[in-house]
Every structure is written in structure tokens, then in C-alpha cells.
Write a protein that holds these residues in place. Sequence first.
Motif, PDB file in Angstrom:
ATOM      1  N   LYS A  92      33.579  54.344 101.513  1.00 38.38           N
ATOM      2  CA  LYS A  92      33.433  53.833 100.255  1.00 38.38           C
ATOM      3  C   LYS A  92      33.034  53.820  99.327  1.00 38.38           C
ATOM      4  CE  LYS A  92      34.211  49.340  97.887  1.00 38.38           C
ATOM      5  NZ  LYS A  92      35.497  49.582  96.882  1.00 38.38           N
ATOM      6  N   GLY A  93      33.570  54.216  98.103  1.00 33.95           N
ATOM      7  CA  GLY A  93      32.536  55.369  96.934  1.00 33.95           C
ATOM      8  C   GLY A  93      33.632  56.423  97.152  1.00 33.95           C
ATOM      9  N   THR A  94      34.252  57.173  97.402  1.00 34.76           N
ATOM     10  CA  THR A  94      34.373  58.322  97.096  1.00 34.76           C
ATOM     11  C   THR A  94      34.986  58.425  96.183  1.00 34.76           C
ATOM     12  OG1 THR A  94      33.685  58.673  99.848  1.00 34.76           O
ATOM     13  CG2 THR A  94      35.568  60.378  99.374  1.00 34.76           C
ATOM     14  N   GLY A  95      36.683  57.635  96.071  1.00 36.98           N
ATOM     15  CA  GLY A  95      37.352  58.302  94.836  1.00 36.98           C
ATOM     16  C   GLY A  95      37.092  57.796  94.034  1.00 36.98           C
ATOM     17  N   TYR A  96      35.913  57.239  93.795  1.00 34.70           N
ATOM     18  CA  TYR A  96      35.395  56.902  92.494  1.00 34.70           C
ATOM     19  C   TYR A  96      34.786  57.800  92.464  1.00 34.70           C
ATOM     20  CZ  TYR A  96      32.856  54.913  88.363  1.00 34.70           C
ATOM     21  OH  TYR A  96      32.157  55.234  86.867  1.00 34.70           O
ATOM     22  N   ALA A  97      33.706  58.811  92.891  1.00 38.19           N
ATOM     23  CA  ALA A  97      33.500  60.373  92.643  1.00 38.19           C
ATOM     24  C   ALA A  97      34.290  61.265  92.581  1.00 38.19           C
ATOM     25  CB  ALA A  97      32.658  60.424  94.162  1.00 38.19           C
ATOM     26  N   PHE A 122      52.360  47.965  93.384  1.00 38.85           N
ATOM     27  CA  PHE A 122      52.049  47.634  94.608  1.00 38.85           C
ATOM     28  C   PHE A 122      50.813  48.439  94.918  1.00 38.85           C
ATOM     29  CE2 PHE A 122      55.384  50.276  95.830  1.00 38.85           C
ATOM     30  CZ  PHE A 122      54.565  51.372  97.000  1.00 38.85           C
ATOM     31  N   ASN A 123      50.093  49.209  94.089  1.00 37.21           N
ATOM     32  CA  ASN A 123      49.340  50.489  94.301  1.00 37.21           C
ATOM     33  C   ASN A 123      47.778  49.172  93.675  1.00 37.21           C
ATOM     34  OD1 ASN A 123      46.992  52.286  95.840  1.00 37.21           O
ATOM     35  ND2 ASN A 123      48.231  54.148  94.691  1.00 37.21           N
ATOM     36  N   GLU A 124      46.764  48.836  94.080  1.00 37.12           N
ATOM     37  CA  GLU A 124      46.348  48.259  94.108  1.00 37.12           C
ATOM     38  C   GLU A 124      44.617  48.430  93.239  1.00 37.12           C
ATOM     39  OE1 GLU A 124      43.946  43.670  93.858  1.00 37.12           O
ATOM     40  OE2 GLU A 124      45.704  43.839  95.201  1.00 37.12           O
ATOM     41  N   LYS A 131      41.535  51.300  86.315  1.00 38.00           N
ATOM     42  CA  LYS A 131      40.667  50.576  84.558  1.00 38.00           C
ATOM     43  C   LYS A 131      39.339  51.020  85.196  1.00 38.00           C
ATOM     44  CE  LYS A 131      44.537  47.197  84.929  1.00 38.00           C
ATOM     45  NZ  LYS A 131      44.662  46.026  85.855  1.00 38.00           N
ATOM     46  N   LYS A 132      38.463  51.157  86.666  1.00 36.69           N
ATOM     47  CA  LYS A 132      37.347  51.461  86.582  1.00 36.69           C
ATOM     48  C   LYS A 132      36.923  51.965  85.220  1.00 36.69           C
ATOM     49  CE  LYS A 132      33.865  51.618  89.127  1.00 36.69           C
ATOM     50  NZ  LYS A 132      33.311  51.153  90.491  1.00 36.69           N
ATOM     51  N   LEU A 133      37.565  53.629  86.200  1.00 37.82           N
ATOM     52  CA  LEU A 133      37.218  54.881  85.172  1.00 37.82           C
ATOM     53  C   LEU A 133      37.800  54.836  83.565  1.00 37.82           C
ATOM     54  CD1 LEU A 133      38.640  57.177  88.409  1.00 37.82           C
ATOM     55  CD2 LEU A 133      36.512  56.789  87.262  1.00 37.82           C
TER      56      LEU A 133
HETATM   57  C1  COA Z   1      42.774  55.114  95.153  1.00 28.89           C
HETATM   58  C2  COA Z   1      41.926  56.415  95.599  1.00 28.89           C
HETATM   59  C3  COA Z   1      41.936  57.519  95.392  1.00 28.89           C
HETATM   60  C4  COA Z   1      40.918  54.846  95.948  1.00 28.89           C
HETATM   61  O1  COA Z   1      39.803  56.150  96.600  1.00 28.89           O
HETATM   62  P1  COA Z   1      38.802  54.782  96.754  1.00 28.89           P
HETATM   63  O2  COA Z   1      37.513  55.535  97.618  1.00 28.89           O
HETATM   64  O3  COA Z   1      39.315  53.785  98.016  1.00 28.89           O
HETATM   65  O4  COA Z   1      37.159  54.017  95.902  1.00 28.89           O
HETATM   66  P2  COA Z   1      36.083  53.105  95.518  1.00 28.89           P
HETATM   67  O5  COA Z   1      35.438  53.213  96.788  1.00 28.89           O
HETATM   68  O6  COA Z   1      35.479  54.491  95.095  1.00 28.89           O
HETATM   69  O7  COA Z   1      36.052  52.308  94.224  1.00 28.89           O
HETATM   70  C5  COA Z   1      36.915  52.394  93.686  1.00 28.89           C
HETATM   71  C6  COA Z   1      37.533  51.353  92.298  1.00 28.89           C
HETATM   72  O8  COA Z   1      38.838  51.717  93.328  1.00 28.89           O
HETATM   73  C7  COA Z   1      38.972  49.849  93.442  1.00 28.89           C
HETATM   74  N1  COA Z   1      39.381  49.638  94.594  1.00 28.89           N
HETATM   75  C8  COA Z   1      39.114  50.781  95.458  1.00 28.89           C
HETATM   76  N2  COA Z   1      39.238  50.237  96.698  1.00 28.89           N
HETATM   77  C9  COA Z   1      40.158  48.140  96.639  1.00 28.89           C
HETATM   78  C10 COA Z   1      40.900  47.971  96.968  1.00 28.89           C
HETATM   79  N3  COA Z   1      40.474  47.859  98.949  1.00 28.89           N
HETATM   80  N4  COA Z   1      40.702  47.183  96.686  1.00 28.89           N
HETATM   81  C11 COA Z   1      41.304  46.839  95.714  1.00 28.89           C
HETATM   82  N5  COA Z   1      40.581  47.925  94.502  1.00 28.89           N
HETATM   83  C12 COA Z   1      40.147  48.907  95.084  1.00 28.89           C
HETATM   84  C13 COA Z   1      37.967  49.328  92.297  1.00 28.89           C
HETATM   85  O9  COA Z   1      38.275  49.021  91.280  1.00 28.89           O
HETATM   86  C14 COA Z   1      36.822  50.013  92.716  1.00 28.89           C
HETATM   87  O10 COA Z   1      35.637  49.692  92.203  1.00 28.89           O
HETATM   88  P3  COA Z   1      34.948  48.342  92.558  1.00 28.89           P
HETATM   89  O11 COA Z   1      34.118  49.213  93.971  1.00 28.89           O
HETATM   90  O12 COA Z   1      33.573  48.206  91.888  1.00 28.89           O
HETATM   91  O13 COA Z   1      35.196  47.471  92.652  1.00 28.89           O
HETATM   92  C15 COA Z   1      41.273  56.023  97.672  1.00 28.89           C
HETATM   93  O14 COA Z   1      42.241  54.846  97.922  1.00 28.89           O
HETATM   94  C16 COA Z   1      43.579  57.104  97.833  1.00 28.89           C
HETATM   95  O15 COA Z   1      43.104  58.126  98.164  1.00 28.89           O
HETATM   96  N6  COA Z   1      44.301  56.037  97.631  1.00 28.89           N
HETATM   97  C17 COA Z   1      45.367  56.521  97.951  1.00 28.89           C
HETATM   98  C18 COA Z   1      46.022  57.738  97.728  1.00 28.89           C
HETATM   99  C19 COA Z   1      46.800  57.068  96.025  1.00 28.89           C
HETATM  100  O16 COA Z   1      47.124  55.419  96.556  1.00 28.89           O
HETATM  101  N7  COA Z   1      46.929  58.466  95.081  1.00 28.89           N
HETATM  102  C20 COA Z   1      46.785  57.214  93.959  1.00 28.89           C
HETATM  103  C21 COA Z   1      48.424  57.468  93.431  1.00 28.89           C
HETATM  104  S1  COA Z   1      48.891  56.899  92.002  1.00 28.89           S
END
Ligand code: COA
Length: 171
Positions: A92-97, A122-124, A131-133
Motif C-alpha cells: 500500500k502506498g506504492t500507487g501514490y508514490a 467501477f474503479n473506485e 482526487k488524492k493527487l
Molecule cells: C490505482 C492504483 C495505481 C493505486 O495504487 P495503490 O498502491 O493501491 O494506492 P495507494 O495505496 O498509494 O493509495 C492512494 C490512494 O488511492 C485510493 N485507494 C487506494 N486503495 C483504495 C481502495 N482499496 N479503495 C478505495 N480507494 C483506494 C485512496 O484515495 C488512497 O489514498 P488513502 O490511502 O489516503 O485513502 C493501483 O491500485 C493499480 O495499479 N490499480 C490497477 C490498475 C488501474 O486501475 N490503473 C488505473 C486505470 S485508470
Amino acid sequence: MNTARIRYAVESDLPLILSWRNHPSIKKYMYTQHDITMQEHKEWFERCLSQPEDIHLLMFLVNEKSMGFINFSHDKFDVVNWGFYISPDAPKGTGYALGLSAIEFGFKTLKFRKICGQVLSFNERSINFHKKLGFSQEGIFKEQFVNEKNYYDVYHFGLLKQIWAQRNDGN
Ligand SMILES: CC(C)(COP(=O)(O)OP(=O)(O)OC[C@H]1O[C@@H](n2cnc3c(N)ncnc32)[C@H](O)[C@@H]1OP(=O)(O)O)[C@@H](O)C(=O)NCCC(=O)NCCS
């Protein structure tokens, strides 16, 4: 301390990128839903490399380990669309980074003016992530995506360089 950086993708990254792209937890959020073959993947990579001004394929590294992939594609002017995914087993946190590093790279190194993202309704996770970014939701394309005979909206997000700069000045 973790160090993160962005670099251009190279051919030896293709098997890893494909394994992520075809993973069920990623594939379900992509416009193209079938399992992509290595042949298709290589042809796509070659096509992208032949348009270096328009398409930037990037790897996100944490402590020199590949943890994510980003695609910036020019739309018009200096506006780009982005796509991205992280390794399915990333902590967790990798996406934000990834988001922070990729946006910095896009605005500072590649000199984009605006980054846009299109997200399936549906990609919540990705909606919250944008939004967070600091992206603004600029529109909704009604029923623009179909999957197994169900129609879904597509959310359009945009981030202007000056909004990003202001936000970082405030931190
Ligand atoms: C979208 C993605 C990059 C996010 O990465 P992540 O490591 O899961 O996200 P982070 O843990 O860094 O969280 C960043 C923010 O994303 C949102 N988020 C992350 N996981 C979430 C979940 N399970 N439910 C709702 N929001 C979530 C939150 O806003 C979170 O901020 P918060 O932790 O302060 O609430 C990753 O999940 C991913 O690669 N998904 C599959 C591919 C994809 O959907 N690509 C985008 C296509 S448009």
C-alpha cells in the motif's frame, strides 16, 4: 529510506509489464479486456517506440526494483493522457508514490501542461487516487464502456501544471 525514480521502459521490461497488464486485478480496469499475447505486446511496444514525441512508456522504480508502469500519450498541444498500474503485489502506498513521481516527471522533465486520466466508473481505487493527487473531475462520458453487455460511465480527470505547482508550494 526508500528511493523512487522514473526511467524509460526498455525491451527487457516487456515480460514484467505484460505479466502485470494481464493480471486479473489490473486487466479488469483496462479498456482492452482480453489477455494480451507477447506477440501483440511486442508489436505495441515497437509502435510506441516509433512515436517517441507522442508516447512515453515509463517504469517506476523503488529502491531500483520495478514496481509500476506509466504511459503518457500526447493528445493535442501539450496535453497528455496517462495510464498506469503497479505490481499486483506492491505494498500500500506504492500507487501514490508512482503518481507523485510520474506527475513530477511529466511536468518538469517532459514539460507537459496538462495530464488527463480516464477511469472506468467501477474503479473506485483509481477515482480516489486521482482526487488524492489533486486531479479535478472534468466530466463523465456516459455509458462509454461496455463489458459483458453492461455499460459503464467513464470519468474524465484533469490536472493542470499550475495547479500541481500551487499545491506543492503550499506543502
Ligand atoms: C490505482 C492504483 C495505481 C493505486 O495504487 P495503490 O498502491 O493501491 O494506492 P495507494 O495505496 O498509494 O493509495 C492512494 C490512494 O488511492 C485510493 N485507494 C487506494 N486503495 C483504495 C481502495 N482499496 N479503495 C478505495 N480507494 C483506494 C485512496 O484515495 C488512497 O489514498 P488513502 O490511502 O489516503 O485513502 C493501483 O491500485 C493499480 O495499479 N490499480 C490497477 C490498475 C488501474 O486501475 N490503473 C488505473 C486505470 S485508470
